[in-house]
Design an enzyme around this catalytic site. Sequence first.
Site, mmCIF file in Angstrom:
data_model
loop_
_atom_site.group_PDB
_atom_site.id
_atom_site.type_symbol
_atom_site.label_atom_id
_atom_site.label_comp_id
_atom_site.label_asym_id
_atom_site.label_seq_id
_atom_site.Cartn_x
_atom_site.Cartn_y
_atom_site.Cartn_z
ATOM 1 N N ALA A 179 0.842 -1.199 0.000
ATOM 2 C CA ALA A 179 0.000 0.000 0.000
ATOM 3 C C ALA A 179 0.877 1.250 0.000
ATOM 4 C CB ALA A 179 -0.907 0.003 1.219
ATOM 5 N N SER A 213 2.318 1.907 -3.409
ATOM 6 C CA SER A 213 1.310 2.438 -4.335
ATOM 7 C C SER A 213 1.124 3.934 -4.094
ATOM 8 C CB SER A 213 -0.021 1.714 -4.132
ATOM 9 O OG SER A 213 0.139 0.344 -4.423
ATOM 10 N N GLU A 214 1.095 4.337 -2.811
ATOM 11 C CA GLU A 214 0.904 5.753 -2.484
ATOM 12 C C GLU A 214 2.102 6.561 -2.975
ATOM 13 O OE1 GLU A 214 0.226 6.025 1.638
ATOM 14 O OE2 GLU A 214 -1.708 4.992 1.589
ATOM 15 N N THR A 215 3.285 5.974 -2.899
ATOM 16 C CA THR A 215 4.496 6.678 -3.320
ATOM 17 C C THR A 215 4.436 7.005 -4.800
ATOM 18 O OG1 THR A 215 5.706 5.397 -1.699
ATOM 19 C CG2 THR A 215 7.015 6.620 -3.274
#
Length: 27
Positions: free
Chosen positions: A2, A5-7
């Site tokens: 997760a 993915s945010e990065t």
Amino acid sequence: QAVLSETGGGDTASCDEYLYQELAYVK
């Protein structure tokens, strides 16, 4: 995963560098 993915939402250069550190941390 997760966090990785945010990065992806960040800048390309910063993202790649941060991703590299994140991957190293995961391993």
